[in-house]
Enzyme design. Structure first.
Site, mmCIF file in Angstrom:
data_model
loop_
_atom_site.group_PDB
_atom_site.id
_atom_site.type_symbol
_atom_site.label_atom_id
_atom_site.label_comp_id
_atom_site.label_asym_id
_atom_site.label_seq_id
_atom_site.Cartn_x
_atom_site.Cartn_y
_atom_site.Cartn_z
ATOM 1 C CE1 TYR A 163 -3.999 2.109 0.660
ATOM 2 C CE2 TYR A 163 -2.547 3.272 2.182
ATOM 3 C CZ TYR A 163 -3.727 3.204 1.465
ATOM 4 O OH TYR A 163 -4.621 4.242 1.535
ATOM 5 C CB ALA A 165 5.299 0.330 -2.579
ATOM 6 C CE LYS A 167 -3.584 4.915 -1.777
ATOM 7 N NZ LYS A 167 -4.638 5.471 -2.654
#
Length: 260
Positions: A163, A165, A167
């Site tokens: 998540y 990475a 974002k």
């Protein structure tokens, strides 16, 4: 007079906004806010029941909305969403990319298919939204795109590896697309929430992690979805946000400042 002034800055009457992920908790709150600012909202998501419920809620608040289905893991579905939105509403001036998923496994245990699903939905889905709707905005004279990032885009937190990475990539993508589309009067920004009671967080927040986040957030609480609306209206508005592009705005109760 004050209301007229604020309406000129933040009002969205006569405009249309597609909210991809509008059937979720945070996306739904953004749908409500943009609709109450005067825009006609397309609540886009995979759940028909939640989408129609959100439309009903918006109409109860005096706003205008429709539901359109979309699968963010399919380019064809995203293209169909744009075409359907144009067919019903005409020009689309605003887009919010808010669809997101998480995998709560420890790093050494996460499966390839879980990692790929998070990257596909969070990053590739955002890319498709920017590209497909951005092209329409370029061709129709301008617009505004808001991508939803996360405070974890640059601050580590256990069990959100894929998540975080994805974002971080969304924030970087936002900056690059903003530069690409700025000459065409299309602004692209990122909204980075801290910790809110969204579906992604519920999967990772046990009592220990909740206590840790509380201790590291100066305001000592989680955010409420409605607290994202003010920043959203600023970044989408073609008046109040007219000279803002490529920015990442953090709404996190001071979590980022505490960790610097």
């Amino acid at each position: 007079m004050p209301n007229d002034y604020l309406n000129k800055l933040f009002g969205m009457q006569g405009q249309s906004c597609v909210v991809i992920g509008g059937t979720g908790v945070l996306g739904g709150a953004l749908c409500d806010g943009v609709a109450q600012a005067g825009a006609t909202v397309v609540v886009a998501g995979s759940s028909v029941d939640r989408g129609l419920a959100r439309v009903k809620q918006i109409e109860g608040l005096g706003g205008k909305a429709i539901f359109l289905p979309v699968d963010v893991s399919s380019r064809a579905s995203m293209e169909n969403l744009l075409n359907a939105a144009i067919s019903q509403l005409g020009r689309i001036e605003m887009l919010i990319n808010c669809a997101g998923v998480n995998a709560a496994s420890p790093y050494l245990e996460i499966k390839d298919e879980d990692w790929e699903r998070v990257i596909d939905v969070n990053l590739r889905g955002t890319h498709w939204g920017c590209q497909i709707f951005g092209r329409h905005m370029v061709e129709s004279g301008g617009g505004s795109i808001l991508n939803v990032g996360s405070v974890t885009a640059h601050l580590p937190l256990s069990r959100v590896f894929a998540y975080s990475a994805s974002k971080a990539a969304v924030v970087n993508l936002t900056q690059n697309v903003a530069r690409e589309l700025a000459p065409h009067h299309v602004r692209v920004n990122a909204l980075c929430p801290g910790f809110f009671p969204a579906e992604q967080n519920r999967k990772i927040l046990d009592a220990q992690r909740t206590a840790t986040i509380m201790s590291q957030t100066p305001m000592q609480r989680f955010g409420e979805p409605e607290e994202l609306i003010g920043a959203t209206l600023l970044l989408l508005s073609d008046k109040a946000g007219s000279f803002i592009t490529g920015a990442a705005y953090y709404v996190d109760g001071g979590f980022t400042a505490m960790r610097l």
